[in-house]
Design a protein around this motif. Structure first.
Motif, PDB file in Angstrom:
ATOM      1  N   GLY A  27       0.846  -1.175   0.000  1.00 15.02           N
ATOM      2  CA  GLY A  27       0.000   0.000   0.000  1.00 15.02           C
ATOM      3  C   GLY A  27       0.885   1.228   0.000  1.00 15.02           C
ATOM      4  N   VAL A  28       0.261   2.387  -0.004  1.00 13.96           N
ATOM      5  CA  VAL A  28       0.997   3.652   0.023  1.00 13.96           C
ATOM      6  C   VAL A  28       0.402   4.492   1.152  1.00 13.96           C
ATOM      7  CG1 VAL A  28       1.678   5.699  -1.292  1.00 13.96           C
ATOM      8  CG2 VAL A  28       1.291   3.526  -2.485  1.00 13.96           C
ATOM      9  N   ALA A  29       1.291   5.073   1.953  1.00 14.30           N
ATOM     10  CA  ALA A  29       0.834   5.885   3.081  1.00 14.30           C
ATOM     11  C   ALA A  29       1.692   7.139   3.187  1.00 14.30           C
ATOM     12  CB  ALA A  29       0.924   5.080   4.382  1.00 14.30           C
ATOM     13  N   VAL A  30       1.164   8.116   3.890  1.00 13.17           N
ATOM     14  CA  VAL A  30       1.915   9.320   4.218  1.00 13.17           C
ATOM     15  C   VAL A  30       1.986   9.394   5.737  1.00 13.17           C
ATOM     16  CG1 VAL A  30       1.940  11.852   4.168  1.00 13.17           C
ATOM     17  CG2 VAL A  30       1.266  10.572   2.124  1.00 13.17           C
ATOM     18  N   VAL A  31       3.213   9.462   6.256  1.00 10.75           N
ATOM     19  CA  VAL A  31       3.422   9.628   7.695  1.00 10.75           C
ATOM     20  C   VAL A  31       3.502  11.119   7.967  1.00 10.75           C
ATOM     21  CG1 VAL A  31       5.038   9.263   9.597  1.00 10.75           C
ATOM     22  CG2 VAL A  31       4.550   7.408   7.990  1.00 10.75           C
ATOM     23  N   THR A  32       2.708  11.594   8.923  1.00  7.35           N
ATOM     24  CA  THR A  32       2.689  13.023   9.259  1.00  7.35           C
ATOM     25  C   THR A  32       2.930  13.208  10.754  1.00  7.35           C
ATOM     26  OG1 THR A  32       0.277  12.923   9.493  1.00  7.35           O
ATOM     27  CG2 THR A  32       1.152  13.708   7.378  1.00  7.35           C
ATOM     28  N   THR A  33       3.490  14.375  11.081  1.00  2.19           N
ATOM     29  CA  THR A  33       3.690  14.744  12.475  1.00  2.19           C
ATOM     30  C   THR A  33       3.801  16.254  12.558  1.00  2.19           C
ATOM     31  OG1 THR A  33       4.923  14.196  14.491  1.00  2.19           O
ATOM     32  CG2 THR A  33       6.228  14.623  12.493  1.00  2.19           C
ATOM     33  N   ARG A  34       3.910  16.749  13.769  1.00  2.18           N
ATOM     34  CA  ARG A  34       4.156  18.165  14.004  1.00  2.18           C
ATOM     35  C   ARG A  34       5.229  18.244  15.075  1.00  2.18           C
ATOM     36  NH1 ARG A  34       1.185  22.148  12.446  1.00  2.18           N
ATOM     37  NH2 ARG A  34      -0.728  20.947  12.345  1.00  2.18           N
ATOM     38  N   ALA A  35       6.334  18.922  14.760  1.00  2.00           N
ATOM     39  CA  ALA A  35       7.430  19.103  15.718  1.00  2.00           C
ATOM     40  C   ALA A  35       7.750  20.589  15.786  1.00  2.00           C
ATOM     41  CB  ALA A  35       8.656  18.307  15.299  1.00  2.00           C
ATOM     42  N   ALA A  36       7.837  21.119  16.980  1.00  2.00           N
ATOM     43  CA  ALA A  36       8.107  22.547  17.205  1.00  2.00           C
ATOM     44  C   ALA A  36       7.131  23.418  16.415  1.00  2.00           C
ATOM     45  CB  ALA A  36       9.555  22.882  16.864  1.00  2.00           C
ATOM     46  N   GLY A  37       5.891  22.964  16.310  1.00  2.00           N
ATOM     47  CA  GLY A  37       4.850  23.729  15.633  1.00  2.00           C
ATOM     48  C   GLY A  37       4.841  23.620  14.125  1.00  2.00           C
ATOM     49  N   VAL A  38       5.788  22.891  13.543  1.00  2.00           N
ATOM     50  CA  VAL A  38       5.910  22.778  12.083  1.00  2.00           C
ATOM     51  C   VAL A  38       5.415  21.401  11.630  1.00  2.00           C
ATOM     52  CG1 VAL A  38       7.537  22.810  10.148  1.00  2.00           C
ATOM     53  CG2 VAL A  38       7.904  24.328  12.110  1.00  2.00           C
ATOM     54  N   PRO A  39       4.498  21.352  10.631  1.00  2.00           N
ATOM     55  CA  PRO A  39       4.040  20.060  10.128  1.00  2.00           C
ATOM     56  C   PRO A  39       5.088  19.418   9.222  1.00  2.00           C
ATOM     57  CG  PRO A  39       2.987  21.810   8.896  1.00  2.00           C
ATOM     58  CD  PRO A  39       3.819  22.471   9.971  1.00  2.00           C
ATOM     59  N   HIS A  40       5.190  18.106   9.305  1.00  2.00           N
ATOM     60  CA  HIS A  40       6.120  17.330   8.482  1.00  2.00           C
ATOM     61  C   HIS A  40       5.383  16.111   7.938  1.00  2.00           C
ATOM     62  CE1 HIS A  40       9.834  19.364   9.818  1.00  2.00           C
ATOM     63  NE2 HIS A  40       9.173  19.535  10.946  1.00  2.00           N
ATOM     64  N   GLY A  41       5.812  15.626   6.775  1.00  2.00           N
ATOM     65  CA  GLY A  41       5.218  14.425   6.215  1.00  2.00           C
ATOM     66  C   GLY A  41       6.078  13.821   5.126  1.00  2.00           C
ATOM     67  N   LEU A  58       4.790  -0.764  12.601  1.00  2.00           N
ATOM     68  CA  LEU A  58       6.113  -0.203  12.365  1.00  2.00           C
ATOM     69  C   LEU A  58       6.147   0.426  11.002  1.00  2.00           C
ATOM     70  CD1 LEU A  58       8.153  -1.828  10.260  1.00  2.00           C
ATOM     71  CD2 LEU A  58       8.393  -3.373  12.158  1.00  2.00           C
ATOM     72  N   VAL A  59       6.958   1.457  10.900  1.00  5.43           N
ATOM     73  CA  VAL A  59       7.151   2.167   9.652  1.00  5.43           C
ATOM     74  C   VAL A  59       8.640   2.459   9.524  1.00  5.43           C
ATOM     75  CG1 VAL A  59       6.653   4.426  10.679  1.00  5.43           C
ATOM     76  CG2 VAL A  59       6.323   4.095   8.235  1.00  5.43           C
ATOM     77  N   CYS A  60       9.160   2.331   8.320  1.00  9.15           N
ATOM     78  CA  CYS A  60      10.579   2.592   8.067  1.00  9.15           C
ATOM     79  C   CYS A  60      10.716   3.947   7.390  1.00  9.15           C
ATOM     80  CB  CYS A  60      11.171   1.497   7.194  1.00  9.15           C
ATOM     81  SG  CYS A  60      11.097  -0.129   7.967  1.00  9.15           S
ATOM     82  N   LEU A  61      11.519   4.821   8.015  1.00  3.39           N
ATOM     83  CA  LEU A  61      11.700   6.190   7.531  1.00  3.39           C
ATOM     84  C   LEU A  61      13.170   6.423   7.195  1.00  3.39           C
ATOM     85  CD1 LEU A  61       9.549   7.958  10.293  1.00  3.39           C
ATOM     86  CD2 LEU A  61       8.801   7.142   8.044  1.00  3.39           C
ATOM     87  N   THR A  62      13.419   7.195   6.159  1.00  2.00           N
ATOM     88  CA  THR A  62      14.769   7.460   5.673  1.00  2.00           C
ATOM     89  C   THR A  62      15.601   8.229   6.695  1.00  2.00           C
ATOM     90  OG1 THR A  62      13.857   7.584   3.447  1.00  2.00           O
ATOM     91  CG2 THR A  62      16.080   8.454   3.755  1.00  2.00           C
ATOM     92  N   ILE A  63      16.786   7.727   6.975  1.00  7.10           N
ATOM     93  CA  ILE A  63      17.709   8.438   7.877  1.00  7.10           C
ATOM     94  C   ILE A  63      18.054   9.790   7.260  1.00  7.10           C
ATOM     95  CG2 ILE A  63      20.117   8.494   8.683  1.00  7.10           C
ATOM     96  CD1 ILE A  63      19.910   5.586   9.318  1.00  7.10           C
ATOM     97  N   GLY A  64      18.069  10.817   8.087  1.00  3.87           N
ATOM     98  CA  GLY A  64      18.463  12.154   7.649  1.00  3.87           C
ATOM     99  C   GLY A  64      17.337  12.995   7.093  1.00  3.87           C
ATOM    100  N   ALA A  65      16.168  12.386   6.859  1.00  3.07           N
ATOM    101  CA  ALA A  65      15.028  13.174   6.355  1.00  3.07           C
ATOM    102  C   ALA A  65      14.470  14.019   7.497  1.00  3.07           C
ATOM    103  CB  ALA A  65      13.947  12.249   5.795  1.00  3.07           C
ATOM    104  N   ARG A  66      14.057  15.246   7.161  1.00  2.00           N
ATOM    105  CA  ARG A  66      13.476  16.136   8.182  1.00  2.00           C
ATOM    106  C   ARG A  66      12.276  15.493   8.862  1.00  2.00           C
ATOM    107  NH1 ARG A  66      12.191  21.244   4.699  1.00  2.00           N
ATOM    108  NH2 ARG A  66      11.423  19.503   3.503  1.00  2.00           N
ATOM    109  N   SER A  67      11.443  14.809   8.091  1.00  2.00           N
ATOM    110  CA  SER A  67      10.248  14.181   8.664  1.00  2.00           C
ATOM    111  C   SER A  67      10.610  13.060   9.629  1.00  2.00           C
ATOM    112  CB  SER A  67       9.333  13.651   7.561  1.00  2.00           C
ATOM    113  OG  SER A  67       8.824  14.721   6.793  1.00  2.00           O
ATOM    114  N   THR A  68      11.663  12.320   9.324  1.00  2.00           N
ATOM    115  CA  THR A  68      12.117  11.262  10.231  1.00  2.00           C
ATOM    116  C   THR A  68      12.522  11.864  11.566  1.00  2.00           C
ATOM    117  OG1 THR A  68      12.887   9.938   8.368  1.00  2.00           O
ATOM    118  CG2 THR A  68      13.785   9.393  10.547  1.00  2.00           C
ATOM    119  N   ASP A  69      13.358  12.891  11.507  1.00 11.23           N
ATOM    120  CA  ASP A  69      13.799  13.552  12.740  1.00 11.23           C
ATOM    121  C   ASP A  69      12.611  14.126  13.503  1.00 11.23           C
ATOM    122  OD1 ASP A  69      16.379  12.909  11.961  1.00 11.23           O
ATOM    123  OD2 ASP A  69      16.812  14.906  11.161  1.00 11.23           O
TER     124      ASP A  69
END
Length: 176
Positions: A27-41, A58-69
């Motif tokens: 399937g295809v999904a978008v992981v979203t979050t909000r850190a320090a008031g800024v949305p990421h996905g 579990l979800v695997c996220l790319t190392i170094g991506a802003r959304s991962t952090d």
């Protein structure tokens, strides 16, 4: 019996690994979050259910991506499973370095993280734990809230978006 590959086998490179794993439809999904008031996905297709009790994924996220952090920093995230009609959203959140939320109307879930409107389903999670594995961070999420809609899922196979064909069989109840 578990066997160890012989040392005479050729090492599997990134291109071969990507091509071979592309034979596994996801399937295809978008992981979203909000850190320090800024949305990421970010768009993902490495997603799986880990446990029903407690509900873990579990979800695997790319190392170094802003959304991962941001997911690790925030300690919470949403997994927005995309419908067959949301291919453009998958592409939007797959582009690196852009403001994925510019001009996009989103709602906030119970966890106060952005939720993609009209997603096929979304799951809001607390980060249970995370670990580095190769070039990804594996994030285990404790699912706290879910929402599902009727429709068809967006699939991914062989490096392309695809449709999922319903065979009209009775549901398979693996362990119930």
């Amino acid at each position: 019996m578990i066997t160890t590959p012989s040392t005479s086998e050729a090492e599997v490179g990134p291109i071969t690994m990507r091509r071979t794993m592309g034979r596994f439809a996801t399937g295809v999904a978008v992981v979203t979050t909000r850190a320090a008031g800024v949305p990421h996905g970010m768009t993902v297709n490495s997603l799986t259910s880990v446990s029903l009790d407690p509900p873990l994924l579990l979800v695997c996220l790319t190392i170094g991506a802003r959304s991962t952090d941001a997911v690790v920093e925030a300690g919470r995230f949403a997994v927005n499973i995309l419908s067959a009609r949301q291919e453009q959203l998958a592409l939007r959140f797959a582009r690196r370095g852009e403001d994925h939320f510019a001009g996009l109307e989103v709602t906030e879930g119970r966890h106060r993280v952005p939720v993609i409107p009209d997603a096929f389903a979304h799951l809001e999670c607390d980060v249970e734990r995370h670990l580095v594995a190769g070039d990804h961070v594996v994030v285990f999420g404790h699912v706290r809230s879910v929402c599902e809609r009727d429709g068809e899922p967006l699939a991914f196979h062989g490096g392309r978006f695809a449709d999922l064909a319903d065979r009209a069989n009775e549901p398979v109840h693996w362990f119930f």
